[in-house]
Design a protein around this motif. Structure first.
Motif, PDB file in Angstrom:
ATOM      1  N   GLN A   1       0.809  -1.210   0.000  1.00  0.00           N
ATOM      2  CA  GLN A   1       0.000   0.000   0.000  1.00  0.00           C
ATOM      3  C   GLN A   1       0.847   1.268   0.000  1.00  0.00           C
ATOM      4  OE1 GLN A   1      -2.436  -0.952   3.437  1.00  0.00           O
ATOM      5  NE2 GLN A   1      -4.226  -1.340   2.125  1.00  0.00           N
ATOM      6  N   ALA A   2       2.150   1.133   0.187  1.00  0.00           N
ATOM      7  CA  ALA A   2       3.026   2.309   0.151  1.00  0.00           C
ATOM      8  C   ALA A   2       2.983   2.923  -1.244  1.00  0.00           C
ATOM      9  CB  ALA A   2       4.452   1.901   0.510  1.00  0.00           C
ATOM     10  N   PRO A   3       3.100   4.260  -1.324  1.00  0.00           N
ATOM     11  CA  PRO A   3       3.035   4.915  -2.649  1.00  0.00           C
ATOM     12  C   PRO A   3       4.085   4.387  -3.617  1.00  0.00           C
ATOM     13  CG  PRO A   3       2.952   6.530  -0.867  1.00  0.00           C
ATOM     14  CD  PRO A   3       3.257   5.217  -0.234  1.00  0.00           C
ATOM     15  N   THR A   4       5.261   4.128  -3.098  1.00  0.00           N
ATOM     16  CA  THR A   4       6.318   3.537  -3.929  1.00  0.00           C
ATOM     17  C   THR A   4       6.858   2.305  -3.219  1.00  0.00           C
ATOM     18  OG1 THR A   4       8.003   4.932  -2.880  1.00  0.00           O
ATOM     19  CG2 THR A   4       7.012   5.750  -4.918  1.00  0.00           C
ATOM     20  N   CYS A   5       6.951   1.225  -3.922  1.00  0.00           N
ATOM     21  CA  CYS A   5       7.552   0.027  -3.339  1.00  0.00           C
ATOM     22  C   CYS A   5       8.395  -0.655  -4.405  1.00  0.00           C
ATOM     23  CB  CYS A   5       6.516  -0.929  -2.760  1.00  0.00           C
ATOM     24  SG  CYS A   5       5.294  -1.521  -3.925  1.00  0.00           S
TER      25      CYS A   5
ATOM     26  N   PHE B   1      -6.710  -7.582  -5.549  1.00  0.00           N
ATOM     27  CA  PHE B   1      -6.411  -7.606  -6.977  1.00  0.00           C
ATOM     28  C   PHE B   1      -6.065  -6.212  -7.490  1.00  0.00           C
ATOM     29  CE2 PHE B   1      -7.941  -6.945 -11.311  1.00  0.00           C
ATOM     30  CZ  PHE B   1      -7.107  -7.814 -11.981  1.00  0.00           C
ATOM     31  N   GLU B   2      -6.862  -5.218  -7.116  1.00  0.00           N
ATOM     32  CA  GLU B   2      -6.619  -3.865  -7.625  1.00  0.00           C
ATOM     33  C   GLU B   2      -5.291  -3.311  -7.103  1.00  0.00           C
ATOM     34  OE1 GLU B   2      -8.162  -2.522  -9.943  1.00  0.00           O
ATOM     35  OE2 GLU B   2      -9.957  -3.771 -10.048  1.00  0.00           O
ATOM     36  N   LEU B   3      -4.964  -3.683  -5.862  1.00  0.00           N
ATOM     37  CA  LEU B   3      -3.687  -3.221  -5.304  1.00  0.00           C
ATOM     38  C   LEU B   3      -2.512  -3.794  -6.096  1.00  0.00           C
ATOM     39  CD1 LEU B   3      -2.083  -1.750  -3.088  1.00  0.00           C
ATOM     40  CD2 LEU B   3      -2.273  -3.819  -1.687  1.00  0.00           C
ATOM     41  N   LEU B   4      -2.574  -5.103  -6.390  1.00  0.00           N
ATOM     42  CA  LEU B   4      -1.497  -5.714  -7.174  1.00  0.00           C
ATOM     43  C   LEU B   4      -1.454  -5.150  -8.591  1.00  0.00           C
ATOM     44  CD1 LEU B   4      -1.786  -9.483  -6.105  1.00  0.00           C
ATOM     45  CD2 LEU B   4       0.160  -7.973  -5.702  1.00  0.00           C
ATOM     46  N   HIS B   5      -2.639  -4.971  -9.187  1.00  0.00           N
ATOM     47  CA  HIS B   5      -2.661  -4.538 -10.584  1.00  0.00           C
ATOM     48  C   HIS B   5      -2.230  -3.074 -10.734  1.00  0.00           C
ATOM     49  CE1 HIS B   5      -3.464  -5.272 -14.718  1.00  0.00           C
ATOM     50  NE2 HIS B   5      -4.340  -4.275 -14.822  1.00  0.00           N
TER      51      HIS B   5
END
Length: 928
Positions: free
Chosen positions: A488-492, A523-527
């Protein structure tokens, strides 16, 4: 320009001044050519030249040679100077010969006779000049000519001390060139007893010689231990006034002390002789006591000499690893150096403490300095000292301090020097796994590693955390929740996406009950990360999506939209296109039961050595704990496959010292009906017990693994890897019978001892029925060589002696490093290597119909870099590589031209060394 003195030779002084005063290179060459013409005319025309004039002109030739110009005359005049009785003339003659005369020169015989005359002289100066010349030339001819005379000079009671010193060092030089020069038997005792010589210079030279002899034959020279301890005792208990001539800044004979301590490190502690062992302990105690005394001088030379002896004594204590008191005292002494203002001392103290940390007797003592070491890691200005501090923290870590050390290393990692980050990541990963009592902590550490230093987290690290999670039910839910939060971090980092994708695909159902991590949200987080990732990561995410369809049928339509997207279904990347197409059809056609079966949860991985540990072994051989074993390391694969299990391939080819992985079972393993003990390892077809496979070294030109020899009784497999001029070979002996094979004794034979160094580790002499045992060999290429070593294996089967012989797959091409080149560079280099002595060429008939793909596959395994698009003819093959040896690197180019109509090949090899070109050409000829 100040005048140059030439030991009374005014002409030489004037010539050197003229050279120095030259304003240009052309002027210098002109002056040199003028002088060479003058010298040549004097040598040819003037028959009355006296010794002084010959000496002067020979000196001028020597000076011209040292300026970089070739000298092709004057050698006879230099040889004539050897017969002079004047020291200055004889010295110049020997100097000229040592520098200019080639070992293959015809003058060697004349020189040898002159040297023999001087060795028999009663003038010690003449004898010393002869010995120095022998050592400087150091050829095999010299060793053979003087192999009996120099040992006699060394041990003779009539020989002066200064001559004995030179004889010992000369013998050492020849021994390194020709080990068989040293006679055995009674000579051994006489050489050892040089350690009792009253003259310290003789003892110092003899110690260097004996140390080399001990490394070659430790058992024969074992008697030196007692004498070395006795001599060391006399030195360390002496006052600096007792050894006035050999005292260096108030330290008695520091160089000899260091050499004696190093000599003793070739042996285990003398347990059979309590008196010697006690005396050695007293010596070491005395060295520690002197280290605590106030310095007798403030000069740095004094402290350097005293510390040199101290550190060598500590090395001996660590080597012996048998005296707890001395080990603890050494640790305390090194602890004082950790706060010393001298950077070198701090570095050496940290390095020695790394070794002490591996001893059961001193480990706890090392841990007392943990805070100081952590400060060194954070505060040191020199990155090499900081790296040594990291090494020490890794070595001193155990269950009691693991969490603290790992947290400190993680905190420092954010600001650590870039050159040590990758190694720190590996060490943190290993320590957190090895000492984890709660694997939720382990998961947190690895995810922190990826967050802090994602670019330095190798694939082995995230493979490992996945296999740990898969193998432990209790940590799966926590891992899924933690990676979900991390994503969930803005950049990972992309590695975090890989770990998250894999774990959520397997265990996302464990957190799906929370609305904040519902299937749609997962799913939306991964995509949302998909478009930022590389093709390999996208391929993994597509596998995750099909897994989510199985876990959560309600998101099937949304996932199918992704599969149908032009960026996937019509992707330029074949792998992504195939996965999207096949996964889409699978989600449409397959029933829920079929889908559940095909996409079932990954099974636990079988146990094997940590792949991270193997990577660290390659970077830091030694001091790496060998007991970090958990389960088999998973490895993602992006090979075309419609499914399955997130495309994880359980075969991991990680390695230790040279990247050579060994099978998990190196101990003997038994089994009924053993046909091919290496079948699984090398993926070779199984053979019946009656099949006999002859040893054929040629097939190993293009591969490193396979069955080397096989008959009805025994099978010998090989697995090897090479890096630059070093190689490591694993031999696997399999007993194919129902009876034990006794007295297994392998023996190496090869002629190029000075060109190829091969060491064989001992192995068990008994091979049980149906069992397999392993033996390791190490190889070092010193110079290019032509003949591969042979190995004979003798053994008893049913009390009948058996012996087999074979060639080892150690050929020159194994030491190639592939080299990338563009067309312009290749052909420029090709033209530069056009000399007759730089190229080799062979034309030969093809063994069958010319198969271009098969030829390409063979060349790809030969070791050179196959260069595409270089040759104007697309059917031709060009390759480039560098042969690595200890003494030099040899660039090599190769061109193979097939003629399909004539069924012929033309092979051309060019390199900077004739013998390399010939050998590579000979190896490749008739192989296609």
């Amino acid at each position: 320009m100040p005048a140059v003195r030439g030991d009374g030779m005014r002409g030489l002084a004037v010539f050197i001044s003229d050279i120095r005063n030259c304003k240009s290179k052309e002027a210098e060459i002109k002056r040199i050519n003028k002088e060479l013409a003058n010298i040549r005319s004097k040598f040819k025309g003037d028959k009355t030249l006296d010794g002084y004039q010959k000496k002067k002109y020979v000196c001028k030739l020597l000076f011209i040679f040292l300026l970089g110009h070739d000298i092709d005359f004057g050698h006879m005049e230099a040889v004539n100077l050897l017969s002079s009785n004047k020291y200055s003339e004889k010295q110049i003659g020997y100097l000229f010969i040592s520098v200019l005369v080639n070992t293959n020169s015809d003058l060697i015989k004349l020189i040898i006779q002159s040297i023999k005359n001087d060795l028999q002289s009663r003038n010690p100066i003449h004898v010393n000049l002869a010995l120095q010349c022998i050592a400087n030339i150091g050829s095999k001819d010299m060793a053979e000519a003087f192999g009996t005379e120099i040992p006699k000079l060394l041990v003779s009671g009539d020989t002066m001390d200064v001559v004995k010193q030179s004889a010992a060092l000369c013998l050492l030089r020849l021994f390194r060139k020709c080990p068989e020069i040293i006679p055995g038997g009674e000579w051994t005792s006489r050489i050892i007893h040089l350690l009792n010589d009253p003259h310290m210079g003789v003892v110092t030279a003899a110690t260097s010689l004996i140390d080399a002899l001990v490394k070659k034959n430790p058992e024969e020279y074992k008697g030196c231990v007692t004498l070395a301890v006795a001599r060391l005792s006399r030195i360390v208990t002496a006052s600096y006034t007792d050894l006035q001539d050999y005292t260096y800044y108030f330290v008695p004979a520091p160089w000899l002390s260091v050499k004696l301590l190093r000599l003793l490190q070739n042996y285990t502690p003398p347990s059979e002789e309590p008196g010697v062992r006690g005396r050695l302990s007293e010596c070491l105690e005395t060295i520690f006591n002197k280290a605590q005394e106030p310095p007798k001088s403030k000069k740095v030379q004094h402290s350097n000499a005293k510390n040199a002896v101290l550190f060598e004594a500590i090395s001996l204590i660590i080597h012996n690893d048998s005296e707890p008191n001395l080990l603890v005292r050494a640790c305390n002494q090194l602890g004082q150096f950790l706060s010393n203002r001298e950077t070198n001392l701090r570095y050496l103290a940290l390095e020695s403490m790394c070794h002490l940390a591996t001893s059961e007797f001193s480990h706890e003592a090392v841990k007392k300095h943990q805070e100081v070491v952590i400060l060194s890691m954070k505060m040191e200005k020199d990155v090499s000292v900081r790296q040594q501090a990291v090494d020490l923290l890794y070595a001193m870590c155990d269950k009691t301090n693991a969490e603290e050390i790992v947290q400190e290393m993680l905190a420092y990692l954010e600001t650590a020097d870039y050159s040590i980050r990758e190694e720190m990541v590996l060490k943190v990963a290993i320590l957190s796994e090895k000492y984890a009592t709660d694997f939720t902590w382990y998961v947190d550490v690895i995810l922190n590693l990826i967050r802090i230093a994602g670019d330095y987290v190798s694939e082995e690290v995230w493979y490992r955390v996945i296999q740990i999670v898969i193998n432990r039910d209790e940590v799966q839910g926590y891992a899924a929740k933690t990676v979900f939060e991390a994503l969930q971090a803005p950049t990972c980092h992309e590695n975090m996406v890989k770990v998250g994708g894999y774990i959520l695909g397997e265990f996302g159902n464990l957190i799906a009950g929370d609305t904040r991590s519902s299937p749609q949200v997962q799913f939306e987080l991964l995509h949302s990360k998909y478009h930022l990732c590389s093709a390999a990561t996208r391929a993994l995410l597509l596998s995750t999506y099909i897994k989510l369809v199985n876990l959560f049928p309600e998101i099937k339509n949304r996932v199918q939209e992704v599969f149908r997207a032009d960026s996937n279904l019509r992707s330029a990347d074949v792998e992504l296109q195939q996965r999207a197409s096949e996964y889409l059809q699978l989600s449409i056609v397959a029933s829920s039961d079929v889908l559940a079966t095909v996409l079932e949860e990954m099974p636990a991985f079988p146990e094997r050595e940590s792949s991270i540990l193997a990577v660290l072994k390659k970077k830091k051989p030694g001091r790496i704990p060998d007991d970090v074993k958990e389960s088999k390391s998973p490895q993602p694969s992006i090979t075309p496959a419609p499914v399955i299990n997130n495309s994880i391939n359980s075969n991991n080819s990680s390695a230790d010292l040279l990247g050579l992985s060994t099978p998990p079972g190196t101990n003997a393993t038994t089994g009924n009906g053993l046909l091919d003990v290496l079948g699984d390892l090398y993926s070779t077809p199984k053979k019946s017990p009656t099949t006999v496979q002859q040893n054929n070294i040629k097939k190993f030109l293009f591969k490193n693994n396979g069955v080397l020899f096989e008959n009805d009784l025994i099978q010998i497999g090989v697995k090897s890897e090479f890096r630059q001029n070093l190689g490591r070979i694993g031999l696997f002996y399999g007993n194919k019978t129902q009876s034990a094979i006794q007295n297994v004794h392998p023996e190496l034979h090869w002629t190029d001892l000075h060109k190829l160094n091969v060491q064989m580790k001992p192995m068990e002499p008994v091979l049980e029925a149906g069992a397999q045992i392993q033996q390791m060999l190490t190889a070092e290429c010193i110079e290019d060589f032509a003949d591969a070593p042979s190995m004979s294996v003798s053994f008893l089967y049913n009390n009948v002696p058996q012996k087999i012989s074979m060639k080892l797959p150690l050929t020159l091409n194994k030491f190639f490093e592939p080299t990338e080149m563009n067309g312009e560079s290749f052909f420029a280099r090709w033209k530069n290597l056009g000399g007759e002595q730089q190229r080799a060429q062979k034309i030969f008939k093809a063994q069958g119909a010319i198969d271009i793909p098969a030829t390409r596959t063979k060349l790809a395994g030969f070791g050179m870099q196959l260069l595409d698009g270089i040759d104007p003819n697309p059917d031709n093959f060009v390759c480039a590589g560098i042969v690595h040896t200890r003494v030099q690197q040899v660039g090599c180019l190769m061109r193979l031209e097939p003629n399909k109509q004539a069924q012929m090949f033309r092979l051309t090899v060019r390199s900077s060394k004739e013998t390399v070109s010939q050998e590579i050409c000979n190896l490749l000829a008739d192989q296609f």
